[in-house]
Design an enzyme around this catalytic site. Structure first.
Site, PDB file in Angstrom:
ATOM      1  CG  ASN A 210     -20.641  -3.883  14.518  1.00 54.03           C
ATOM      2  OD1 ASN A 210     -21.421  -2.984  14.788  1.00 54.03           O
ATOM      3  ND2 ASN A 210     -20.582  -4.437  13.318  1.00 54.03           N
ATOM      4  CG  ASP A 277     -14.676  -5.903   7.817  1.00 44.80           C
ATOM      5  OD1 ASP A 277     -15.354  -5.243   6.994  1.00 44.80           O
ATOM      6  OD2 ASP A 277     -13.966  -5.368   8.688  1.00 44.80           O
ATOM      7  CE  LYS A 287     -27.010 -23.141  23.092  1.00 41.67           C
ATOM      8  NZ  LYS A 287     -27.655 -23.168  24.393  1.00 41.67           N
ATOM      9  N   PRO A 303     -19.246  -9.507   1.300  1.00 41.34           N
ATOM     10  CG  PRO A 303     -21.394  -9.332   0.403  1.00 41.34           C
ATOM     11  CD  PRO A 303     -20.561 -10.147   1.347  1.00 41.34           C
ATOM     12  CB  ILE A 305     -22.570  -3.081   0.827  1.00 41.71           C
ATOM     13  CG1 ILE A 305     -22.858  -4.436   1.486  1.00 41.71           C
ATOM     14  CG2 ILE A 305     -23.829  -2.526   0.181  1.00 41.71           C
ATOM     15  CD1 ILE A 305     -23.705  -4.366   2.727  1.00 41.71           C
ATOM     16  CG  PHE A 321     -20.031   7.079   7.839  1.00 39.35           C
ATOM     17  CD1 PHE A 321     -20.826   7.491   6.781  1.00 39.35           C
ATOM     18  CD2 PHE A 321     -20.089   7.776   9.035  1.00 39.35           C
ATOM     19  CE1 PHE A 321     -21.679   8.576   6.910  1.00 39.35           C
ATOM     20  CE2 PHE A 321     -20.941   8.866   9.173  1.00 39.35           C
ATOM     21  CZ  PHE A 321     -21.729   9.267   8.117  1.00 39.35           C
ATOM     22  CE  LYS A 335     -11.129   1.918   6.140  1.00 40.44           C
ATOM     23  NZ  LYS A 335     -11.763   1.901   7.441  1.00 40.44           N
ATOM     24  CE  LYS A 339     -14.172   0.251   1.733  1.00 46.35           C
ATOM     25  NZ  LYS A 339     -15.154  -0.337   2.625  1.00 46.35           N
TER      26      LYS A 339
HETATM   27  O1  C5P Z   1     -13.369  -0.804   4.969  1.00 46.16           O
HETATM   28  P1  C5P Z   1     -14.269  -0.319   6.054  1.00 46.16           P
HETATM   29  O2  C5P Z   1     -15.174  -1.395   6.583  1.00 46.16           O
HETATM   30  O3  C5P Z   1     -13.627   0.436   7.159  1.00 46.16           O
HETATM   31  O4  C5P Z   1     -15.176   0.755   5.290  1.00 46.16           O
HETATM   32  C1  C5P Z   1     -16.186   1.422   5.948  1.00 46.16           C
HETATM   33  C2  C5P Z   1     -17.210   1.864   4.962  1.00 46.16           C
HETATM   34  O5  C5P Z   1     -17.553   0.825   4.041  1.00 46.16           O
HETATM   35  C3  C5P Z   1     -18.515   2.211   5.639  1.00 46.16           C
HETATM   36  O6  C5P Z   1     -19.125   3.216   4.876  1.00 46.16           O
HETATM   37  C4  C5P Z   1     -19.283   0.912   5.577  1.00 46.16           C
HETATM   38  O7  C5P Z   1     -20.686   1.125   5.664  1.00 46.16           O
HETATM   39  C5  C5P Z   1     -18.883   0.363   4.240  1.00 46.16           C
HETATM   40  N1  C5P Z   1     -18.834  -1.102   4.165  1.00 46.16           N
HETATM   41  C6  C5P Z   1     -19.739  -1.786   3.389  1.00 46.16           C
HETATM   42  N2  C5P Z   1     -19.673  -3.153   3.287  1.00 46.16           N
HETATM   43  C7  C5P Z   1     -18.732  -3.838   3.945  1.00 46.16           C
HETATM   44  C8  C5P Z   1     -17.796  -3.169   4.740  1.00 46.16           C
HETATM   45  C9  C5P Z   1     -17.883  -1.795   4.840  1.00 46.16           C
HETATM   46  O8  C5P Z   1     -20.623  -1.154   2.796  1.00 46.16           O
HETATM   47  N3  C5P Z   1     -18.677  -5.153   3.842  1.00 46.16           N
END
Ligand code: C5P
Length: 403
Positions: A210, A277, A287, A303, A305, A321, A335, A339
């Site tokens: 991204n 995600d 390749k 996962p 995190i 964030f 969120k 979370k």
């Molecule tokens: O659910 P979303 O991806 O929008 O959540 C954003 C927050 O979750 C950010 O703080 C991002 O760093 C964290 N995040 C994470 N691991 C993931 C997806 C998002 O730590 N796989």
């Protein structure tokens, strides 16, 4: 501004093979803005020349206690008072024993008795010498008296053996010295920050990723270090240097980021990374060729995190964030709850961001926590990060009052 800007460090160098790393340490400390005066023991001069350390510190190196010329300038008592931190690296077994006994038989040990500044030792010796009961007792006695032991590390030794006794790397010593000197609101707090994008490999040359530049996360890591925290930055691939005083681990994928975060317990976790995600279910070993007119790529969830850290039995203070294109508050609060976070910093991306956010130098943040919110107006990422860290540290201390 560097975290050691104009801080006065007295570096004591003991007589061990690790003394060659003291040159690198002086360089690192001065690079971070510290003023460094070096004192060497007689044995240290067998391993590295005073001239080397004089050239790197920009000041004459002191060795003898009874040096009329040197004492006519900054005498040993003035030098002891001048120091904000006495850092001894390497600290040999002999030096530790002499300090434990309170001897003042050379300039360095005399300074240690005469100073009111904190004293930190970075031990370096053969593993057997470190494990010897006399050294164990001396280490315990010195820490009981309030001296700080930095290390030693485990690993290969100059003598060919492997074990506990290696001196910490100069960068790590500098980082710990910064923490010791810090009086900021996050002094001594262990902070882990994730930053940047992740890359999810499709094959050896292609990946899903991204537009995250990592700049917000790097600014947050820098602001936390300036506030005195001990900061580990776990970063996806970005083209940014590690901020001064911040330890950094580079990773590629979400799974690697997860592993590093879980391996480093902390008091405060700030997740700024734009973690992918999903990742390809299978990473091709070679390749992929463009044979078919269409192709589809099965993906599997990565996962989360941040959610995993917040779900730990004894979670740190967690800050997430959320970059949103619409319904900012609703999604961010969703969120925060889903979370189980302590705080979430939300920002607009896409059209509503009006030039701020991803790949931009500026950003604006809406902070939400259970029962409250605050707007941090649009600003350059570093001042914004400092503002954010200030708010986080207030909430952090409310939740965990210091003893
Ligand atoms: O659910 P979303 O991806 O929008 O959540 C954003 C927050 O979750 C950010 O703080 C991002 O760093 C964290 N995040 C994470 N691991 C993931 C997806 C998002 O730590 N796989």
């Amino acid at each position: 501004m560097h975290s050691l800007h104009q801080r006065r460090l007295l570096l004591g160098v003991g007589g061990g093979i690790a003394a060659y790393k003291s040159a690198e340490l002086v360089r690192e400390l001065t690079r971070q803005g510290a003023e460094v005066r070096v004192v060497m023991t007689a044995a240290a001069t067998e391993f590295i020349t005073p001239l080397t350390l004089q050239a790197l510190s920009g000041h004459p190196v002191r060795q003898a206690l009874f040096d009329a010329q040197a004492e006519a300038g900054m005498d040993h008592i003035t030098l002891a008072r001048w120091a904000e931190l006495v850092l001894i690296a390497p600290a040999t077994a002999d030096l530790m024993a002499r300090l434990a006994l309170g001897l003042a038989d050379d300039l360095l040990t005399t300074l240690c008795l005469a100073t009111e500044a904190p004293i930190a030792l970075a031990p370096a010796m053969n593993r057997q010498m470190w494990a010897a009961p006399a050294t164990r007792d001396n280490a315990t006695l010195l820490t009981t008296r309030g001296l700080h032991l930095l290390g030693p590390a485990d690993g290969e030794q100059a003598c060919g053996e492997s074990g506990l006794g290696r001196m910490l790397e100069p960068q790590e010593i500098a980082r710990r010295a910064t923490t010791l000197l810090s009086s900021g609101p996050l002094a001594g707090v262990r902070v882990v920050v994730t930053a940047g994008p992740t890359r999810e490999a499709i094959d050896p040359v292609r990946f899903i990723s991204n537009r995250s530049s990592g700049r917000m996360g790097y600014a947050v890591a820098q602001a936390a270090a300036e506030a005195g925290a001990n900061v580990l930055l776990v970063s996806g691939p970005v083209a940014l240097p590690a901020p001064a005083g911040v330890e950094r681990i580079m990773v590629e994928s979400a799974e690697q980021m997860y592993t590093e975060v879980m391996a480093h317990p902390c008091d405060l976790f700030i997740a700024t990374a734009a973690v992918a995600d999903y990742r390809p279910q299978i990473t091709a070993a070679t390749k992929l060729k463009k044979t078919a007119a269409e192709m589809s790529l099965p993906l599997t969830r990565n996962p989360d995190i941040l959610a995993a850290v917040a779900a730990l039995p004894q979670p740190p203070f967690t800050v997430g964030f959320a970059a949103e294109t619409d319904q900012l508050e609703q999604y961010a609060r969703g969120k925060l709850e889903a979370k189980r976070l302590n705080m979430i910093a939300a920002n607009w991306v896409g059209e509503r961001a009006a030039g701020a956010g991803f790949e931009s130098d500026e950003n604006a943040l809406e902070l939400f926590w259970p029962g409250g919110s605050l707007t941090l107006p649009r600003a350059a990422k570093l001042p914004l990060a400092r503002h954010l860290v200030k708010v986080i540290s207030e909430h952090f201390h409310q939740l965990r009052p210091s003893p």
